[in-house]
Write a protein that holds these residues in place. Structure first.
Motif, PDB file in Angstrom:
ATOM      1  N   ALA A 230     -17.802  -4.574 -18.190  1.00 22.93           N
ATOM      2  CA  ALA A 230     -17.057  -5.467 -19.077  1.00 22.93           C
ATOM      3  C   ALA A 230     -16.067  -4.720 -19.958  1.00 22.93           C
ATOM      4  O   ALA A 230     -15.104  -5.310 -20.455  1.00 22.93           O
ATOM      5  CB  ALA A 230     -18.023  -6.270 -19.943  1.00 22.93           C
ATOM      6  N   ASP A 231     -16.270  -3.420 -20.151  1.00 25.80           N
ATOM      7  CA  ASP A 231     -15.370  -2.606 -20.973  1.00 25.80           C
ATOM      8  C   ASP A 231     -14.378  -1.798 -20.135  1.00 25.80           C
ATOM      9  O   ASP A 231     -13.565  -1.058 -20.693  1.00 25.80           O
ATOM     10  CB  ASP A 231     -16.188  -1.629 -21.832  1.00 25.80           C
ATOM     11  N   CYS A 232     -14.434  -1.939 -18.830  1.00 29.41           N
ATOM     12  CA  CYS A 232     -13.713  -1.026 -17.939  1.00 29.41           C
ATOM     13  C   CYS A 232     -12.400  -1.597 -17.409  1.00 29.41           C
ATOM     14  O   CYS A 232     -12.272  -2.797 -17.176  1.00 29.41           O
ATOM     15  CB  CYS A 232     -14.597  -0.678 -16.738  1.00 29.41           C
ATOM     16  N   VAL A 233     -11.462  -0.683 -17.192  1.00 31.60           N
ATOM     17  CA  VAL A 233     -10.241  -0.980 -16.442  1.00 31.60           C
ATOM     18  C   VAL A 233     -10.382  -0.303 -15.075  1.00 31.60           C
ATOM     19  O   VAL A 233     -10.606   0.913 -14.999  1.00 31.60           O
ATOM     20  CB  VAL A 233      -8.984  -0.475 -17.163  1.00 31.60           C
ATOM     21  N   ILE A 234     -10.266  -1.103 -14.030  1.00 30.97           N
ATOM     22  CA  ILE A 234     -10.517  -0.628 -12.668  1.00 30.97           C
ATOM     23  C   ILE A 234      -9.207  -0.647 -11.879  1.00 30.97           C
ATOM     24  O   ILE A 234      -8.477  -1.628 -11.902  1.00 30.97           O
ATOM     25  CB  ILE A 234     -11.558  -1.520 -11.957  1.00 30.97           C
ATOM     26  N   GLY A 235      -8.950   0.425 -11.178  1.00 34.68           N
ATOM     27  CA  GLY A 235      -7.772   0.500 -10.311  1.00 34.68           C
ATOM     28  C   GLY A 235      -8.106   0.031  -8.906  1.00 34.68           C
ATOM     29  O   GLY A 235      -9.258   0.082  -8.459  1.00 34.68           O
ATOM     30  N   THR A 236      -7.081  -0.391  -8.193  1.00 34.27           N
ATOM     31  CA  THR A 236      -7.268  -0.842  -6.815  1.00 34.27           C
ATOM     32  C   THR A 236      -5.959  -0.701  -6.051  1.00 34.27           C
ATOM     33  O   THR A 236      -4.909  -0.411  -6.640  1.00 34.27           O
ATOM     34  CB  THR A 236      -7.737  -2.321  -6.784  1.00 34.27           C
ATOM     35  N   GLY A 237      -6.038  -0.878  -4.755  1.00 28.76           N
ATOM     36  CA  GLY A 237      -4.850  -0.966  -3.917  1.00 28.76           C
ATOM     37  C   GLY A 237      -4.813  -2.334  -3.277  1.00 28.76           C
ATOM     38  O   GLY A 237      -5.815  -2.789  -2.725  1.00 28.76           O
ATOM     39  N   VAL A 238      -3.697  -3.016  -3.365  1.00 25.79           N
ATOM     40  CA  VAL A 238      -3.580  -4.380  -2.849  1.00 25.79           C
ATOM     41  C   VAL A 238      -2.963  -4.345  -1.455  1.00 25.79           C
ATOM     42  O   VAL A 238      -1.868  -3.784  -1.283  1.00 25.79           O
ATOM     43  CB  VAL A 238      -2.707  -5.243  -3.779  1.00 25.79           C
ATOM     44  N   PRO A 239      -3.640  -4.908  -0.451  1.00 25.88           N
ATOM     45  CA  PRO A 239      -3.038  -4.934   0.886  1.00 25.88           C
ATOM     46  C   PRO A 239      -1.760  -5.762   0.895  1.00 25.88           C
ATOM     47  O   PRO A 239      -1.643  -6.740   0.158  1.00 25.88           O
ATOM     48  CB  PRO A 239      -4.130  -5.574   1.757  1.00 25.88           C
ATOM     49  N   HIS A 240      -0.820  -5.343   1.719  1.00 25.23           N
ATOM     50  CA  HIS A 240       0.489  -6.003   1.740  1.00 25.23           C
ATOM     51  C   HIS A 240       0.832  -6.425   3.163  1.00 25.23           C
ATOM     52  O   HIS A 240      -0.038  -6.444   4.046  1.00 25.23           O
ATOM     53  CB  HIS A 240       1.560  -5.081   1.154  1.00 25.23           C
ATOM     54  N   LEU A 241       2.077  -6.760   3.392  1.00 29.13           N
ATOM     55  CA  LEU A 241       2.534  -7.257   4.686  1.00 29.13           C
ATOM     56  C   LEU A 241       2.101  -6.328   5.821  1.00 29.13           C
ATOM     57  O   LEU A 241       2.423  -5.144   5.827  1.00 29.13           O
ATOM     58  CB  LEU A 241       4.065  -7.374   4.668  1.00 29.13           C
ATOM     59  N   GLY A 242       1.355  -6.883   6.765  1.00 27.34           N
ATOM     60  CA  GLY A 242       0.953  -6.124   7.939  1.00 27.34           C
ATOM     61  C   GLY A 242      -0.193  -5.165   7.724  1.00 27.34           C
ATOM     62  O   GLY A 242      -0.554  -4.419   8.639  1.00 27.34           O
ATOM     63  N   ARG A 243      -0.789  -5.152   6.538  1.00 30.93           N
ATOM     64  CA  ARG A 243      -1.861  -4.199   6.244  1.00 30.93           C
ATOM     65  C   ARG A 243      -3.065  -4.902   5.626  1.00 30.93           C
ATOM     66  O   ARG A 243      -2.915  -5.714   4.715  1.00 30.93           O
ATOM     67  CB  ARG A 243      -1.364  -3.129   5.250  1.00 30.93           C
ATOM     68  N   GLY A 244      -4.251  -4.591   6.120  1.00 30.83           N
ATOM     69  CA  GLY A 244      -5.473  -5.009   5.478  1.00 30.83           C
ATOM     70  C   GLY A 244      -5.881  -6.447   5.739  1.00 30.83           C
ATOM     71  O   GLY A 244      -5.137  -7.247   6.297  1.00 30.83           O
ATOM     72  N   GLU A 245      -7.105  -6.737   5.314  1.00 35.19           N
ATOM     73  CA  GLU A 245      -7.664  -8.084   5.433  1.00 35.19           C
ATOM     74  C   GLU A 245      -7.462  -8.801   4.105  1.00 35.19           C
ATOM     75  O   GLU A 245      -8.235  -8.641   3.164  1.00 35.19           O
ATOM     76  CB  GLU A 245      -9.148  -8.006   5.778  1.00 35.19           C
TER      77      GLU A 245
END
Length: 263
Positions: A151-166
């Motif tokens: 609840a106190d955390c900032v979490i990084g991520t990678g967002v899939p884009h065109l043609g990549r990922g589910e």
């Protein structure tokens, strides 16, 4: 801080390539007004940076193997060591004039990452780590953040884009994480995201669809900063699974649990 001879070689290669990228970054910003856009120019900048890095590394250790994003894998006569190189992580940021990109160089010894350098020339931030000797940002020791609750955390991520990922699967994960944390950030350069976890700027990070050159330097950096890194199953097969989850011990454990939740 005292650096080994090998880490000094890596730092020199990263900073030399970084200076080249910084010059090209200014030109890319100017090219935004062109009709065709600067895509070809960025590809040239990427290849030029890789040539600089590989040249510096080969001069110091000509027998080491290399795995590089642009030129692929080259086997050396030394069967124990391999350089893992990303000359420009965050290419899309670079292309759009966003100053979040990096040079990433790691050294693998007998299958273990033992040293890493991540350098953002736009901000002149140099992240370094060597197994057993700690992790540093511009020569100041880094530690992962000490927050315990998501609840106190900032979490990084990678967002899939065109043609990549589910995309559907990712949106479920994002919804689950969003409901537990103080914030979610998408920087656009996985190597920098991992360096930011090591520096305590991000409390945790997860992403799929990554390559060894995106991951390698950040893995040793987080571990040397006191953090935990694994694949989604909690194991160490990040290069095979192409995914990663990172944080301090508690955040890492809790983030793994959230990501495993069903829809």
């Amino acid at each position: 801080m005292a650096r080994s001879a090998l880490l000094n070689v890596m730092v020199q290669a990263a900073m030399k390539a970084g200076r080249s990228l910084a010059r090209d970054f200014g030109e890319v910003q100017n090219l935004q007004v062109s009709l065709k856009g600067p895509s070809d120019y960025v590809s040239q900048a990427d290849r030029k940076a890789e040539e600089i890095i590989l040249g510096e590394l080969a001069r110091a250790r000509p027998t080491y193997s290399v795995l590089a994003e642009e030129s692929g894998e080259k086997k050396g006569t030394d069967g124990m060591h391999r350089w893992i190189v990303d000359p420009l992580d965050g290419t899309t940021n670079f292309l759009h004039g966003i100053p979040l990109f990096a040079v990433s160089i790691a050294l693998e010894r007998q299958g273990e990452i033992v040293a890493g350098v991540i350098y953002n020339p736009a901000m002149d931030e140099l992240f370094t780590a060597e197994r057993g000797n700690g992790a540093f940002l511009n020569d100041r020791r880094m530690r992962v953040a000490g927050r315990r609750g998501l609840a106190d955390c900032v979490i990084g991520t990678g967002v899939p884009h065109l043609g990549r990922g589910e995309h559907g699967k990712y949106l479920i994960e994002l919804r689950n994480v969003m409901g537990e944390v103080a914030g979610v950030r998408r920087m656009g350069a996985a190597a920098l995201d991992l360096a930011y976890v090591g520096a305590g700027r991000l409390d945790g990070f997860w992403e799929d669809g990554l390559s060894p050159w995106d991951l390698a330097a950040g893995i040793v950096m987080i571990r040397e900063a006191g953090g935990f890194v694994s694949d989604r199953d909690g194991g160490g097969r990040m290069f095979e699974t192409n995914n990663i989850v990172a944080g301090n011990e508690r955040v890492h454990k809790d983030l793994l649990a959230v990501l495993k939740r069903p829809a």
